[in-house]
Scaffold this active site. Sequence first.
Site, PDB file in Angstrom:
ATOM      1  CG  HIS A  67      34.610  39.441  38.531  1.00  0.00           C
ATOM      2  ND1 HIS A  67      34.063  39.004  37.350  1.00  0.00           N
ATOM      3  CD2 HIS A  67      34.997  38.326  39.201  1.00  0.00           C
ATOM      4  CE1 HIS A  67      34.120  37.674  37.320  1.00  0.00           C
ATOM      5  NE2 HIS A  67      34.678  37.242  38.429  1.00  0.00           N
ATOM      6  CB  ALA A  68      37.588  43.553  43.217  1.00  0.00           C
ATOM      7  CD  GLU A 128      34.021  42.587  36.294  1.00  0.00           C
ATOM      8  OE1 GLU A 128      32.848  42.389  36.651  1.00  0.00           O
ATOM      9  OE2 GLU A 128      34.752  41.689  35.819  1.00  0.00           O
ATOM     10  NE  ARG A 155      38.430  37.165  37.183  1.00  0.00           N
ATOM     11  CZ  ARG A 155      37.442  37.168  36.300  1.00  0.00           C
ATOM     12  NH1 ARG A 155      37.107  38.280  35.679  1.00  0.00           N
ATOM     13  NH2 ARG A 155      36.778  36.060  36.026  1.00  0.00           N
ATOM     14  CG  HIS A 180      30.098  40.281  35.819  1.00  0.00           C
ATOM     15  ND1 HIS A 180      31.205  39.615  36.290  1.00  0.00           N
ATOM     16  CD2 HIS A 180      29.035  39.645  36.371  1.00  0.00           C
ATOM     17  CE1 HIS A 180      30.843  38.633  37.082  1.00  0.00           C
ATOM     18  NE2 HIS A 180      29.520  38.615  37.148  1.00  0.00           N
ATOM     19  CE1 TYR A 199      36.721  45.274  27.593  1.00  0.00           C
ATOM     20  CE2 TYR A 199      37.501  44.948  29.838  1.00  0.00           C
ATOM     21  CZ  TYR A 199      37.704  44.895  28.470  1.00  0.00           C
ATOM     22  OH  TYR A 199      38.907  44.447  27.987  1.00  0.00           O
ATOM     23  CD  GLU A 239      30.654  40.654  31.298  1.00  0.00           C
ATOM     24  OE1 GLU A 239      31.279  41.668  31.695  1.00  0.00           O
ATOM     25  OE2 GLU A 239      30.881  39.503  31.719  1.00  0.00           O
TER      26      GLU A 239
HETATM   27 ZN   LIG Z   1      33.174  40.172  35.898  1.00  0.00          ZN
END
Ligand SMILES: [Zn+2]
Length: 416
Positions: free
Chosen positions: A177-178, A180, A235, A304, A306, A378
Amino acid sequence: MKFFALIVLIAGVVANKRFDKHQVLTLYPTTPEHLSFIQDLENDNNIVDFWSPDDATSVKINEKVDVRFSSAVLGNIKMKLQEQKMDYEVKIANLQQLIDEQLDLKQMRASKNGSYDYNVYHTYDEIQQWIADTANQYPNLARKSFFATSTEGRNVDMLTIGKSTDKPIFLIDCGVHAREWISPAFCQCFINRMLSQYGVDPQVTRMMDEMTWMIIPLLNVDGYEYTWANDRMWRKTRSKYDTFCTGVDANRNFDINWSGEGASTEPCSNTYCGPSVESEPVVKALSDIIRKYKGNIQGYIAFHSYSQVFVYPYSYAYEDTENAAQLNDVSSRAASAIQQTTSKIYTFGPGYESMYLVSGGSKDWAYQMGVPLSYTIELRDTGKYGFLLPESQIDGTCQEMFQAMIVLAEEAITNT
Ligand SMILES: [Zn+2]
């Protein structure tokens, strides 16, 4: 909705998108009416952007929701929240200010020379150069290989590290996911520690001797580049399958209950599953590597942010894996190791419980393909900064998660 998306599209080409007076609100829905109010909010990237959970359909009663609202709709939304008697707090008062602070630091650093700084966020070009330099610096421990060509034609590279290349495999990807950014930052500091401490730190030495680590430090290269040049809040990937909306959620594009609950078939959604399974080149490449080494991969982690959670399968259904007790126990010990290191609290559990339903996600698919220790992790934080985690927290994140990695690696080694 599509009209606004078109404006975003045009604005995106011209300049870096601004988020002046955009706010992130934490909402506390406590009634079915609250729930349907939130679910009715249009999931348009320009108007309403769900930060946690990932989309409106995953919202639950009595669980907090972080949502970004543009300045244009904020006043109206706050009025409606008051009418609804729904509690909320302003988590981030002016998003652009946080973004500027990150980019200011970047400009200040540009004039400086010296060794690679692991405590800052790096661009795609810098990360590519770092991958090449790292392989050159540690020819006996690290090998760079081509992993995929992205939709927009960028190279995605993999680093394979370890004393030998034929040990049981631990596969890791960062940056699916961009927005993050802490995720690729973690992959870089993890690799650096493993390489620089080999032969020095007995735990690192054991991890490097007993496992072959295949790590993709930055998976969604197109999206990541876009977060630097155009839209910090991007994202998805950058594939175009629709006239108005761009991108696929790569973590909804794997071959596990694809397009099912917790994924959207709407191209404008942030959780769009794509036109077909593995439509995204990076997803296809990751799936191929898992197929290729089927039976030899002991561990898989997608990093990932958060929320600070160890998420294990399943996420696509309310179902437990055969080794649920083991996954729970390992998570618990990893979370304890973190708490002893930095006092940060990480929670854990199967995805359906610890997060929300997700179909087409990589860790469910990896588990289904026979990877026993399969996780989504996360990273920091729990919402104060969300995707805009300050660079001052990169080091702490690296320190704590390294201790967790020791626990996970030991489990993988003794499992084989
Ligand atoms: Zn993510």
